[in-house]
Design a protein around this motif. Structure first.
Motif, PDB file in Angstrom:
ATOM      1  N   GLU A  41      35.576  36.887  31.998  1.00 29.04           N
ATOM      2  CA  GLU A  41      36.554  37.139  30.944  1.00 29.04           C
ATOM      3  C   GLU A  41      36.358  38.594  30.534  1.00 29.04           C
ATOM      4  O   GLU A  41      35.382  38.937  29.884  1.00 29.04           O
ATOM      5  CB  GLU A  41      36.285  36.192  29.767  1.00 29.04           C
ATOM      6  N   LEU A  42      37.289  39.435  30.966  1.00 26.45           N
ATOM      7  CA  LEU A  42      37.102  40.871  30.759  1.00 26.45           C
ATOM      8  C   LEU A  42      38.030  41.361  29.660  1.00 26.45           C
ATOM      9  O   LEU A  42      39.193  40.980  29.590  1.00 26.45           O
ATOM     10  CB  LEU A  42      37.422  41.643  32.045  1.00 26.45           C
ATOM     11  N   ILE A  43      37.493  42.205  28.787  1.00 30.26           N
ATOM     12  CA  ILE A  43      38.348  42.953  27.871  1.00 30.26           C
ATOM     13  C   ILE A  43      38.387  44.358  28.445  1.00 30.26           C
ATOM     14  O   ILE A  43      37.339  44.972  28.662  1.00 30.26           O
ATOM     15  CB  ILE A  43      37.756  43.006  26.446  1.00 30.26           C
ATOM     16  N   ILE A  44      39.590  44.845  28.722  1.00 31.75           N
ATOM     17  CA  ILE A  44      39.663  46.165  29.329  1.00 31.75           C
ATOM     18  C   ILE A  44      40.451  47.126  28.452  1.00 31.75           C
ATOM     19  O   ILE A  44      41.321  46.728  27.677  1.00 31.75           O
ATOM     20  CB  ILE A  44      40.277  46.116  30.755  1.00 31.75           C
ATOM     21  N   SER A  45      40.096  48.360  28.576  1.00 34.37           N
ATOM     22  CA  SER A  45      40.827  49.414  27.891  1.00 34.37           C
ATOM     23  C   SER A  45      41.184  50.416  28.978  1.00 34.37           C
ATOM     24  O   SER A  45      40.300  51.032  29.567  1.00 34.37           O
ATOM     25  CB  SER A  45      39.941  50.051  26.821  1.00 34.37           C
ATOM     26  N   GLY A  46      42.464  50.561  29.257  1.00 27.17           N
ATOM     27  CA  GLY A  46      42.851  51.326  30.439  1.00 27.17           C
ATOM     28  C   GLY A  46      42.396  50.557  31.659  1.00 27.17           C
ATOM     29  O   GLY A  46      42.734  49.391  31.801  1.00 27.17           O
ATOM     30  N   ASP A  47      41.601  51.186  32.511  1.00 26.06           N
ATOM     31  CA  ASP A  47      41.066  50.435  33.641  1.00 26.06           C
ATOM     32  C   ASP A  47      39.558  50.275  33.520  1.00 26.06           C
ATOM     33  O   ASP A  47      38.863  50.042  34.497  1.00 26.06           O
ATOM     34  CB  ASP A  47      41.451  51.094  34.972  1.00 26.06           C
ATOM     35  N   GLN A  48      39.064  50.394  32.294  1.00 23.78           N
ATOM     36  CA  GLN A  48      37.618  50.315  32.100  1.00 23.78           C
ATOM     37  C   GLN A  48      37.244  49.037  31.357  1.00 23.78           C
ATOM     38  O   GLN A  48      37.902  48.664  30.378  1.00 23.78           O
ATOM     39  CB  GLN A  48      37.177  51.532  31.292  1.00 23.78           C
ATOM     40  N   VAL A  49      36.201  48.391  31.818  1.00 20.81           N
ATOM     41  CA  VAL A  49      35.751  47.155  31.175  1.00 20.81           C
ATOM     42  C   VAL A  49      34.968  47.522  29.914  1.00 20.81           C
ATOM     43  O   VAL A  49      34.051  48.335  29.968  1.00 20.81           O
ATOM     44  CB  VAL A  49      34.851  46.357  32.147  1.00 20.81           C
ATOM     45  N   VAL A  50      35.354  46.925  28.774  1.00 19.33           N
ATOM     46  CA  VAL A  50      34.574  47.187  27.563  1.00 19.33           C
ATOM     47  C   VAL A  50      33.798  45.956  27.108  1.00 19.33           C
ATOM     48  O   VAL A  50      32.887  46.047  26.296  1.00 19.33           O
ATOM     49  CB  VAL A  50      35.438  47.716  26.393  1.00 19.33           C
ATOM     50  N   ASP A  51      34.157  44.800  27.634  1.00 22.03           N
ATOM     51  CA  ASP A  51      33.390  43.600  27.301  1.00 22.03           C
ATOM     52  C   ASP A  51      33.544  42.594  28.441  1.00 22.03           C
ATOM     53  O   ASP A  51      34.609  42.484  29.041  1.00 22.03           O
ATOM     54  CB  ASP A  51      33.897  42.985  25.989  1.00 22.03           C
ATOM     55  N   ASN A 365      34.592  50.484  36.070  1.00 23.34           N
ATOM     56  CA  ASN A 365      36.016  50.425  36.398  1.00 23.34           C
ATOM     57  C   ASN A 365      36.358  49.031  36.898  1.00 23.34           C
ATOM     58  O   ASN A 365      35.574  48.418  37.606  1.00 23.34           O
ATOM     59  CB  ASN A 365      36.309  51.465  37.492  1.00 23.34           C
ATOM     60  N   ILE A 366      37.527  48.554  36.526  1.00 23.48           N
ATOM     61  CA  ILE A 366      37.846  47.148  36.831  1.00 23.48           C
ATOM     62  C   ILE A 366      37.851  46.874  38.341  1.00 23.48           C
ATOM     63  O   ILE A 366      37.512  45.780  38.794  1.00 23.48           O
ATOM     64  CB  ILE A 366      39.186  46.770  36.179  1.00 23.48           C
ATOM     65  N   ALA A 367      38.181  47.880  39.142  1.00 22.10           N
ATOM     66  CA  ALA A 367      38.208  47.680  40.596  1.00 22.10           C
ATOM     67  C   ALA A 367      36.801  47.513  41.167  1.00 22.10           C
ATOM     68  O   ALA A 367      36.637  47.015  42.276  1.00 22.10           O
ATOM     69  CB  ALA A 367      38.902  48.855  41.271  1.00 22.10           C
ATOM     70  N   ASP A 368      35.798  47.933  40.411  1.00 21.76           N
ATOM     71  CA  ASP A 368      34.432  47.869  40.937  1.00 21.76           C
ATOM     72  C   ASP A 368      33.671  46.614  40.517  1.00 21.76           C
ATOM     73  O   ASP A 368      32.527  46.421  40.925  1.00 21.76           O
ATOM     74  CB  ASP A 368      33.639  49.103  40.486  1.00 21.76           C
ATOM     75  N   THR A 369      34.300  45.769  39.683  1.00 31.86           N
ATOM     76  CA  THR A 369      33.552  44.586  39.225  1.00 31.86           C
ATOM     77  C   THR A 369      33.215  43.649  40.386  1.00 31.86           C
ATOM     78  O   THR A 369      32.159  43.047  40.401  1.00 31.86           O
ATOM     79  CB  THR A 369      34.335  43.803  38.149  1.00 31.86           C
ATOM     80  N   HIS A 370      34.112  43.527  41.374  1.00 33.52           N
ATOM     81  CA  HIS A 370      33.812  42.677  42.540  1.00 33.52           C
ATOM     82  C   HIS A 370      32.575  43.200  43.259  1.00 33.52           C
ATOM     83  O   HIS A 370      31.671  42.449  43.591  1.00 33.52           O
ATOM     84  CB  HIS A 370      34.956  42.677  43.554  1.00 33.52           C
TER      85      HIS A 370
END
Lengths: 385, 174
Positions: A41-51, A365-370
């Protein structure tokens, strides 16, 4: 960066989803590669994960509960199903814990064959991880290569034990059968193929500018985080920790084999990948050593009393082994009856996938979470057992 | 391991020492002293790695056993610390400030055994069994077979012989 993070009220971050600044996004529960079903469960701001909050429970089959209602030998066919890429560690640990409580010692040749089985399954699991890690960073070709070679290793298992994934080879009391004729030759052919593949993977994946730019500096784990988060295995070794269960508390015949603990110091995704790449070479070397030094013949198992009426003496024990994700352990409590009182499975990625991933995902970055999940080698069935 | 046990016993009330292997021993500690004991083991005796936390349900004796397994990487030894809880009011102090993954184990024990850990972050949130209304499932008095028989209806199966079925389907007039 400072205004990216929300105000904290009563010790909790408050994300105003209507502000247009934050977006809640779910990654999963379909798994992005080979990590198993888990959702972030990601909270993102732009393409960056903040939580980041991890949610598990999509693969819960209640193994620990099932095992309380079954006789010891009836537990054996289900333990391997706890972990798909590496079921043999479960078989070994269950058998080893039971043998320890029963006071049974298994024959010499069975020890060697168990070690061979464990190393081969480590190699298969690492190859599967290679597929996942490269796929997560867009290297579909490397993923196909690695998974094809994993299949060759599974073919070896099929020839040896009759099954590709769940081998049920290390039965309590020993092992189930001999190596088939000509198997050693087939094994050497597969190992040579994997060795060649590893060289190509090094050129194509590890020297690739895209892979490097995304993996270097991603998810850095510092040495002081290791014990605080309970980090084990290649993830800990990627941060420079000289820790390997096979060396620290040698089991089976690992004390008779020649190998070094492979480490890297950077502690990021790239360093962890390099550790695993080196450990694949190590596994190949260990398999060759085992095939060379194994006694040519000998008994494969001891005769246990009728296993359907077997009562295990009261007591408790903990046994551990090094899997591809680190320390795998079984804690077995017996009350003297024919049914286990409690078996706890200590999955190596338990702490990696929950507490550590939630910590590391922030700022990524959200693309790098995988790629981050893969580099921690998370595996949810070990969490939910 | 016996020397270690004797040293700790000078400061803490321990009993039921059992050496299972040369590098694995267990002992039972007092519930009130547990946090101090774990901190002492971690900081003084270098048992820095929390291997796992688990619970065992001793239904007949009406108590829960929580096992904290600690590992020392310097001397490669394990020490399992057991704590006995009253099964009717299972409350235990939280260790989330000592090890970060402690809160995950505690969340699981809260969900599976109904043991409460006040102050542990997110301990009341469902972890694996989202939406579960029944009793904690890992307690031994929860009978899974009985629950499924009571909860789910029997689904009758419609079985047909392939030969007669195809004959019926293709040549109904015969």
């Amino acid at each position: 960066m400072a205004d990216l993070y929300p105000p904290i009220v009563n010790g909790k971050s408050v994300y105003d989803l209507n502000s247009g600044k934050y977006l809640k996004m779910w990654q999963g529960p379909q798994h992005p590669g080979v990590t198993g079903n888990m959702s972030l469960e990601l909270i993102i701001s732009g393409d960056q994960v903040v939580d980041c909050k991890t949610h598990v429970g999509y693969l819960h089959r209640g193994f620990e509960k099932l095992m309380e209602r079954r006789r010891y030998i009836n537990c054996f066919p289900i333990v391997c199903r706890i972990c798909v890429p590496e079921p043999d560690t479960n078989e070994y640990l269950f058998a080893a814990a039971m043998e320890e409580l029963l006071g049974v010692e298994i024959p010499e040749r069975a020890l060697w064959l168990r070690t061979l089985n464990l190393e081969l399954s480590r190699l298969a699991s690492f190859l599967m991880w290679t597929g996942g890690q490269s796929g997560a960073f867009g290297h579909g070709t490397v993923a196909q290569w690695a998974l094809a070679h994993r299949d060759y290793v599974l073919d070896l298992f099929e020839e040896w034990t009759g099954a590709r994934i769940y081998h049920m080879y290390m039965t309590p009391g020993g092992v189930r059968g001999e190596l088939p004729e000509g198997w050693t030759k087939h094994c050497e052919q597969v190992l040579a193929g994997v060795e060649k593949l590893l060289g190509e993977v090094w050129h194509v994946m590890f020297n690739n500018a895209v892979f490097k730019s995304r993996a270097v500096g991603l998810g850095v784990i510092t040495p002081d985080m290791i014990d605080h988060f309970g980090v084990v295995g290649p993830v800990a070794r990627g941060s420079g920790m000289q820790r390997d269960v096979r060396k620290d508390s040698p089991y089976l015949v690992y004390d008779k084999l020649d190998f070094q603990i492979e480490t890297e110091t950077a502690g990021d995704t790239y360093a962890r990948a390099v550790v695993r790449w080196k450990e694949m070479h190590q596994s190949i070397s260990l398999i060759r050593q085992i095939l060379k030094n194994m006694p040519a013949s000998g008994p494969l198992h001891v005769t246990l009393p009728n296993v359907l009426h077997l009562k295990v003496p009261a007591g408790e024990t903990y046994v551990r082994a090094e899997s591809t994700r680190g320390e795998y352990g079984y804690y077995m409590v017996s009350d003297g009856s024919a049914y286990p009182r409690k078996i706890t499975v200590r999955g190596p990625s338990y702490s990696h996938a929950m507490a550590l991933l939630e910590h590391l995902a922030v700022g990524v970055n959200i693309a790098d979470t995988h790629g981050l999940m893969l580099s921690l080698h998370t595996y949810p069935p070990e969490i939910e057992r | 391991m016996k020397e270690l046990y004797d040293t700790i016993s000078l400061q803490f009330t321990l009993k039921d020492f059992h050496q299972q292997k040369p590098n694995l021993a267990f002992a039972t500690a007092e519930k009130q002293q547990l946090i101090a004991l774990l901190t002492y083991m971690r900081d003084v005796h270098r048992y820095t790695h929390l291997v796992f936390v688990t619970a065992v349900d001793w239904l007949e004796e009406n108590r829960f056993q929580i096992t904290y397994m600690l590992h020392n990487y310097d001397i490669k030894a394990d020490f399992g610390i057991r704590v006995m809880l009253d099964r009717d009011k299972p409350v235990m102090e939280s260790i989330h400030h000592l090890w970060e993954q402690g809160r995950v184990y505690q969340r699981e024990l809260h969900e599976m055994f109904g043991i409460d850990f006040p102050g542990s972050p997110g301990v009341n949130e469902p972890m694996i069994l989202e939406g579960w209304q029944g009793p904690p499932v890992m307690r031994r008095d929860f009978d899974t077979a009985k629950y499924s028989l009571e909860t789910y209806d029997h689904r009758p199966r419609d079985t047909r012989e392939p030969e007669s079925h195809m004959k019926e389907k293709l040549y109904p007039e015969d």
